[in-house]
Design an enzyme around this catalytic site. Structure first.
Site, PDB file in Angstrom:
ATOM      1  CE1 TYR A 107     -42.958  -2.307  -8.028  1.00 13.10           C
ATOM      2  CE2 TYR A 107     -42.354  -2.824  -5.773  1.00 13.10           C
ATOM      3  CZ  TYR A 107     -42.822  -3.131  -7.097  1.00 13.10           C
ATOM      4  OH  TYR A 107     -43.122  -4.354  -7.192  1.00 13.10           O
ATOM      5  NE  ARG A 111     -55.931  -8.145  -9.099  1.00  8.79           N
ATOM      6  CZ  ARG A 111     -54.916  -7.865  -9.884  1.00  8.79           C
ATOM      7  NH1 ARG A 111     -54.810  -7.492 -11.123  1.00  8.79           N
ATOM      8  NH2 ARG A 111     -53.529  -8.418  -9.411  1.00  8.79           N
ATOM      9  NE  ARG A 170     -59.788  -3.050  -7.568  1.00  8.55           N
ATOM     10  CZ  ARG A 170     -59.919  -2.345  -8.601  1.00  8.55           C
ATOM     11  NH1 ARG A 170     -60.896  -1.475  -8.461  1.00  8.55           N
ATOM     12  NH2 ARG A 170     -58.879  -2.161  -9.306  1.00  8.55           N
ATOM     13  CG  ASP A 203     -49.353  -1.831  -2.661  1.00 11.16           C
ATOM     14  OD1 ASP A 203     -49.885  -2.879  -2.865  1.00 11.16           O
ATOM     15  OD2 ASP A 203     -48.427  -1.355  -2.823  1.00 11.16           O
ATOM     16  NE  ARG A 251     -50.061  -8.271  -3.326  1.00  8.12           N
ATOM     17  CZ  ARG A 251     -49.827  -8.201  -4.205  1.00  8.12           C
ATOM     18  NH1 ARG A 251     -50.557  -8.703  -5.360  1.00  8.12           N
ATOM     19  NH2 ARG A 251     -48.829  -7.091  -4.752  1.00  8.12           N
TER      20      ARG A 251
HETATM   21  O1  CP3 Z   1     -54.001  -9.994   1.129  1.00  8.14           O
HETATM   22  C1  CP3 Z   1     -53.120  -9.133   0.698  1.00  8.14           C
HETATM   23  O2  CP3 Z   1     -51.902  -9.551   0.918  1.00  8.14           O
HETATM   24  C2  CP3 Z   1     -53.516  -7.652   0.825  1.00  8.14           C
HETATM   25  C3  CP3 Z   1     -52.715  -6.730   0.915  1.00  8.14           C
HETATM   26  C4  CP3 Z   1     -51.484  -6.593  -0.032  1.00  8.14           C
HETATM   27  C5  CP3 Z   1     -51.564  -5.894  -1.085  1.00  8.14           C
HETATM   28  N1  CP3 Z   1     -50.391  -5.686  -1.551  1.00  8.14           N
HETATM   29  C6  CP3 Z   1     -52.771  -5.618  -2.151  1.00  8.14           C
HETATM   30  C7  CP3 Z   1     -52.819  -5.463  -3.490  1.00  8.14           C
HETATM   31  C8  CP3 Z   1     -50.037  -6.609   0.320  1.00  8.14           C
HETATM   32  C9  CP3 Z   1     -49.568  -7.326   1.536  1.00  8.14           C
HETATM   33  C10 CP3 Z   1     -49.484  -6.165  -0.810  1.00  8.14           C
HETATM   34  C11 CP3 Z   1     -47.901  -6.052  -0.642  1.00  8.14           C
HETATM   35  C12 CP3 Z   1     -47.132  -5.665  -1.911  1.00  8.14           C
HETATM   36  N2  CP3 Z   1     -47.726  -4.871  -3.008  1.00  8.14           N
HETATM   37  C13 CP3 Z   1     -45.888  -5.966  -2.287  1.00  8.14           C
HETATM   38  C14 CP3 Z   1     -45.023  -7.003  -1.503  1.00  8.14           C
HETATM   39  C15 CP3 Z   1     -45.571  -8.495  -1.982  1.00  8.14           C
HETATM   40  C16 CP3 Z   1     -45.291  -9.414  -3.160  1.00  8.14           C
HETATM   41  O3  CP3 Z   1     -46.172  -9.413  -4.074  1.00  8.14           O
HETATM   42  O4  CP3 Z   1     -44.000  -9.398  -3.304  1.00  8.14           O
HETATM   43  C17 CP3 Z   1     -45.529  -5.648  -3.619  1.00  8.14           C
HETATM   44  C18 CP3 Z   1     -44.311  -5.915  -4.655  1.00  8.14           C
HETATM   45  C19 CP3 Z   1     -46.580  -4.631  -3.892  1.00  8.14           C
HETATM   46  C20 CP3 Z   1     -46.661  -3.784  -4.978  1.00  8.14           C
HETATM   47  C21 CP3 Z   1     -47.792  -4.136  -6.019  1.00  8.14           C
HETATM   48  N3  CP3 Z   1     -49.140  -3.472  -5.681  1.00  8.14           N
HETATM   49  C22 CP3 Z   1     -47.810  -4.740  -7.228  1.00  8.14           C
HETATM   50  C23 CP3 Z   1     -46.830  -5.386  -7.781  1.00  8.14           C
HETATM   51  C24 CP3 Z   1     -49.387  -4.820  -7.506  1.00  8.14           C
HETATM   52  C25 CP3 Z   1     -49.824  -5.460  -8.794  1.00  8.14           C
HETATM   53  C26 CP3 Z   1     -49.775  -6.820  -8.890  1.00  8.14           C
HETATM   54  C27 CP3 Z   1     -51.062  -7.247  -8.731  1.00  8.14           C
HETATM   55  O5  CP3 Z   1     -51.554  -8.177  -7.614  1.00  8.14           O
HETATM   56  O6  CP3 Z   1     -51.904  -6.785  -9.350  1.00  8.14           O
HETATM   57  C28 CP3 Z   1     -50.060  -4.091  -6.563  1.00  8.14           C
HETATM   58  C29 CP3 Z   1     -51.580  -3.913  -6.546  1.00  8.14           C
HETATM   59  C30 CP3 Z   1     -52.283  -4.546  -5.486  1.00  8.14           C
HETATM   60  N4  CP3 Z   1     -51.872  -4.502  -4.218  1.00  8.14           N
HETATM   61  C31 CP3 Z   1     -53.437  -5.338  -5.763  1.00  8.14           C
HETATM   62  C32 CP3 Z   1     -53.803  -5.666  -4.228  1.00  8.14           C
HETATM   63  C33 CP3 Z   1     -55.087  -6.531  -3.924  1.00  8.14           C
HETATM   64  C34 CP3 Z   1     -54.197  -5.287  -6.865  1.00  8.14           C
HETATM   65  C35 CP3 Z   1     -55.251  -4.124  -6.918  1.00  8.14           C
HETATM   66  C36 CP3 Z   1     -56.384  -4.297  -7.694  1.00  8.14           C
HETATM   67  O7  CP3 Z   1     -57.444  -4.890  -7.094  1.00  8.14           O
HETATM   68  O8  CP3 Z   1     -56.692  -3.956  -8.846  1.00  8.14           O
END
Ligand code: CP3
Length: 333
Positions: free
Chosen positions: A143, A25, A34, A70, A21
């Site tokens: 999910y 943010r 964003r 994602d 990640r």
């Molecule tokens: O640098 C990176 O890793 C960016 C790419 C990335 C994102 N999601 C961007 C994202 C990757 C590799 C993921 C994987 C992901 N997404 C997983 C597997 C890894 C893990 O954390 O266990 C899972 C379970 C998800 C599902 C998901 N997407 C969740 C639970 C959330 C909310 C949590 C949070 O960080 O707020 C997201 C949203 C998400 N995915 C964001 C980002 C940058 C936040 C979106 C925003 O900017 O509002």
């Protein structure tokens, strides 16, 4: 060693680092993007996704970049609608068998990710690795059945027990999608593919061996055939390490609760990736360095990619990240 050389099993003085990640943010330049674009708009616009991919490598000098996307977005190719707030929301969760049997692969999964990979690869220095990824079928299913994140995933676990055949139908569809998706990513410039099984820890070892491992194996075999290095990550999975060992891959990502010495014993011949507790980045500099050194020392006998044990938290101080990268790069084994 570079990130890719480490995945190939080479072990040198210098340990490569990137953070799960790392685009997100906690970065001011990400928050700035964003303000003008939604998360999904960024993911679906290759120029924006490539820019978000490159931001953290520019600022911190990470050894790898992970494509900005994602795990849930490619599911649209199965006709599933997804929203983010900020976690994934599925307004029409799959709760009964007819909903599952209706799923079919309608389109190529997320072609915009392929374009973003090409744009990112063209701008990245050659020695920086580019990682593509997908969600593990069992985590995606969690999910999809639940409708979003959850503590216990009751609907999902109930369906798995009440109608295991329907669960296997769902896992097969998700696997077909993911196989096509990782092939496309490998063909578009992703040199490594990481499989995120973030909810593997919900299951006991036998259940994981039946519902998780065979599908993960098919995806990793496809990624390998397409020429990509492979990383398998499972969260909260110390109790399923034996089952994880059955998944073909070059490296295993482990979370902060998994003992690296135990992982080394159970996963011989694999590189390890991890496993600093993301909360450590809120400590003072001396503590961060002491904890990072503990991780580095524990993995000093194996090819090691330094990482956190899970994604970086949005409130993480920027200076903690730059300090960590400097420290890991200055560490010699
Ligand atoms: O640098 C990176 O890793 C960016 C790419 C990335 C994102 N999601 C961007 C994202 C990757 C590799 C993921 C994987 C992901 N997404 C997983 C597997 C890894 C893990 O954390 O266990 C899972 C379970 C998800 C599902 C998901 N997407 C969740 C639970 C959330 C909310 C949590 C949070 O960080 O707020 C997201 C949203 C998400 N995915 C964001 C980002 C940058 C936040 C979106 C925003 O900017 O509002």
């Amino acid at each position: 060693m570079s990130f890719l050389q480490t995945l190939q099993g080479r072990r040198g003085d210098r340990v490569p680092i990137w953070l799960m990640r790392q685009a997100g943010r906690y970065l001011p330049e990400y928050r700035e993007l964003r303000t003008r674009h939604s998360f999904l708009e960024m993911v679906r616009t290759p120029e924006l996704a490539a820019e978000a991919t490159l931001q953290p490598t520019r600022r911190f000098g990470f050894d790898a970049a992970i494509i900005f996307s994602d795990i849930m977005t490619p599911l649209e190719a199965l006709g599933i609608e997804i929203e983010f707030a900020p976690g994934p929301i599925i307004r029409r969760p799959l709760r009964v068998r007819p909903d599952i049997e209706r799923l079919e692969l309608r389109d190529d999964p997320a072609p915009y990710v392929g374009e973003a990979l090409r744009l990112a690869r063209a701008q990245l220095p050659e020695e920086i690795g580019l990682i593509g990824f997908c969600g593990a079928p069992l985590t995606l299913a969690a999910y999809l059945v639940e409708g979003g994140g959850s503590k216990d995933f009751e609907h999902f676990r109930r369906l798995l027990r009440a109608d295991p055949d329907a669960m296997h139908v769902l896992l097969n569809r998700l696997t077909e999608l993911s196989v096509a998706y990782v092939r496309m990513q490998a063909g578009s410039g992703a040199q490594a593919i990481m499989l995120f099984d973030s909810w593997a820890g919900l299951h006991d070892a036998a259940t994981y061996a039946e519902f998780g491992v065979p599908y993960n194996r098919r995806i990793m075999e496809a990624a390998g055939d397409a020429g990509a290095a492979r990383i398998a990550f499972a969260l909260g999975a110390s109790h399923v390490l034996d089952a994880l060992a059955e998944i073909p891959c070059d490296a295993v990502g482990v979370d902060w609760r998994t003992d690296l010495a135990q992982a080394r014993r159970i996963l011989p011949g694999r590189a390890l990736q991890g496993n600093l507790d993301p909360a450590v980045l809120f400590a003072d500099r001396a503590t961060i360095e002491r904890e990072a050194r503990r991780v580095l020392d524990a993995a000093s006998e194996v090819p090691h990619v330094f990482n956190l044990g899970h994604g970086i938290w949005p409130q993480t101080p920027i200076e903690a990240v730059s300090g960590l990268v400097r420290f890991v790069h200055s560490y010699t084994r």
